[in-house]
Write an enzyme that holds these catalytic residues in place. Structure first.
Site, PDB file in Angstrom:
ATOM      1  N   HIS A  61     -35.769  -5.231 -19.470  1.00 34.10           N
ATOM      2  CA  HIS A  61     -37.068  -4.985 -19.402  1.00 34.10           C
ATOM      3  C   HIS A  61     -37.562  -4.363 -18.087  1.00 34.10           C
ATOM      4  O   HIS A  61     -37.198  -4.634 -17.118  1.00 34.10           O
ATOM      5  CB  HIS A  61     -37.947  -6.283 -19.816  1.00 34.10           C
ATOM      6  CG  HIS A  61     -37.322  -7.464 -19.072  1.00 34.10           C
ATOM      7  ND1 HIS A  61     -37.770  -7.753 -17.745  1.00 34.10           N
ATOM      8  CD2 HIS A  61     -36.532  -8.487 -19.144  1.00 34.10           C
ATOM      9  CE1 HIS A  61     -37.430  -8.719 -17.246  1.00 34.10           C
ATOM     10  NE2 HIS A  61     -36.374  -9.475 -17.987  1.00 34.10           N
ATOM     11  N   LYS A 102     -30.595  -5.464 -37.307  1.00 36.30           N
ATOM     12  CA  LYS A 102     -30.110  -3.877 -37.182  1.00 36.30           C
ATOM     13  C   LYS A 102     -28.662  -3.629 -37.508  1.00 36.30           C
ATOM     14  O   LYS A 102     -28.307  -2.919 -38.007  1.00 36.30           O
ATOM     15  CB  LYS A 102     -30.924  -3.053 -36.080  1.00 36.30           C
ATOM     16  CG  LYS A 102     -32.635  -2.853 -36.558  1.00 36.30           C
ATOM     17  CD  LYS A 102     -33.168  -2.115 -35.435  1.00 36.30           C
ATOM     18  CE  LYS A 102     -34.334  -2.065 -35.486  1.00 36.30           C
ATOM     19  NZ  LYS A 102     -35.214  -1.445 -34.579  1.00 36.30           N
TER      20      LYS A 102
END
Lengths: 135, 185
Positions: free
Chosen positions: A114, A60
């Site tokens: 995470h 991205k």
């Protein structure tokens, strides 16, 4: 100077499903070192999902978006290295390395986290300002 | 013809099934021309999953690199993708030939991150069909081919899977033939 940024969020269970279903997924998307590192961790899939998010965030940032159809190879060309302290760093290979040269990227940073069901990563690329600025 | 052992309808059906199983999108909402990204909301991980499912179903290896990256590798940097990561005029010409109507409205200067929206069940089915087009008339054992489960081509005598080129080799062969014929680069 020009800054390119990318972020990606990955559902850990979804990554695990694809990883376990297709042998080629693990082999093509992750490098041998990435597989080895993640498999040495107690929470294997959280680490794999974090690395996948980092690769996607990097795509991205480069402005090529999804690395799926006909571009599976890009994932294997973005490697997330781990220092002994666990701090990740990006290393580009093949066509991704060439893309970095094309955009005159001089620095790349990656951050991975995470928690619970998700892994998230951000990538910041710093390029020289000689590339045409689109405003 | 050996190349037509798996007909177009079956290939399309398997592509659509792979999308349904991967994404949970209702089968009735998918058409051969649906954009996987814009119409079906397919995410990157889903793209990969669909790709690997098709490899398992058909026993082929789909392309790992995008057609424009092959152009760059074969004919030189900047030929298909410019320094701003936008598609060049030549890149558009190649994509229109490769993806036909899916790339019909594409213009030079399109950012690379808009290209995944061009992927449709039809373009995926074409990629599979293109690999099958390399199936020789006979197996290495000199026997006919047969299909297993209607999707995997094997030798009727030995049961060995057909050795087909990878999607990347197929794309490179296509580009080389195109170059010989049209001298685009």
């Amino acid at each position: 100077m020009r800054i390119y940024q990318g972020v990606d969020l990955v559902e850990i269970a979804r990554l695990r499903e694809a990883y376990e279903r297709h042998e080629a997924f693990g082999e093509d998307i992750f490098t041998e070192e990435e597989n080895e590192y993640c498999r040495s961790r107690p929470d294997v899939y959280s680490h794999l999902a974090g690395r996948f998010a980092a690769k996607e965030a990097c795509l991205k940032a480069f402005g090529v978006g999804m690395g799926g159809f006909g571009a599976t190879g890009r994932f294997g060309e973005i490697e997330v290295e781990s220092s002994p302290s666990g701090k990740p760093a990006l290393r580009l290979h093949g066509s991704m390395e060439k893309m970095g040269q094309r955009l005159k990227i001089s620095q790349a940073t990656v951050s991975i986290s995470h928690a619970g069901e998700y892994a998230i990563a951000t990538v910041i690329l710093v390029g020289e300002d000689s590339v045409e600025d689109d405003g | 013809m050996a190349q037509n052992m798996i007909n177009d309808e079956r290939i399309m059906q398997e592509v659509i099934d792979a999308i349904v199983h991967t994404t949970g999108v209702e089968k009735d909402t998918i058409t051969p021309d649906s954009s996987l990204v814009e119409d079906l909301g397919v995410l990157s991980l889903d793209f990969l999953d669909v790709n690997f499912r098709l490899e398992q179903v058909f026993g082929v290896k789909m392309a790992r690199n995008f057609v424009l990256e092959h152009v760059e590798e074969l004919f030189g940097e900047g030929m298909a993708i410019d320094e701003n990561n936008e598609v060049t005029e030549k890149g558009v010409e190649i994509l229109k030939m490769r993806l036909s109507e899916a790339a019909g409205d594409l213009e030079p200067g399109t950012p690379m991150d808009e290209l995944p929206a061009l992927v449709t069940p039809k373009t995926l089915a074409f990629a599979v069909k293109d690999i099958f087009s390399y199936l020789p008339e006979k197996s290495p054992a000199g026997a006919d081919w047969k299909t297993e489960d209607g999707t995997r081509i094997v030798c009727s005598q030995t049961g060995e899977p057909a050795a087909l080129p990878s999607g990347d080799e197929v794309v490179q062969n296509w580009l080389k033939s195109l170059q010989e014929e049209k001298q685009l680069f």
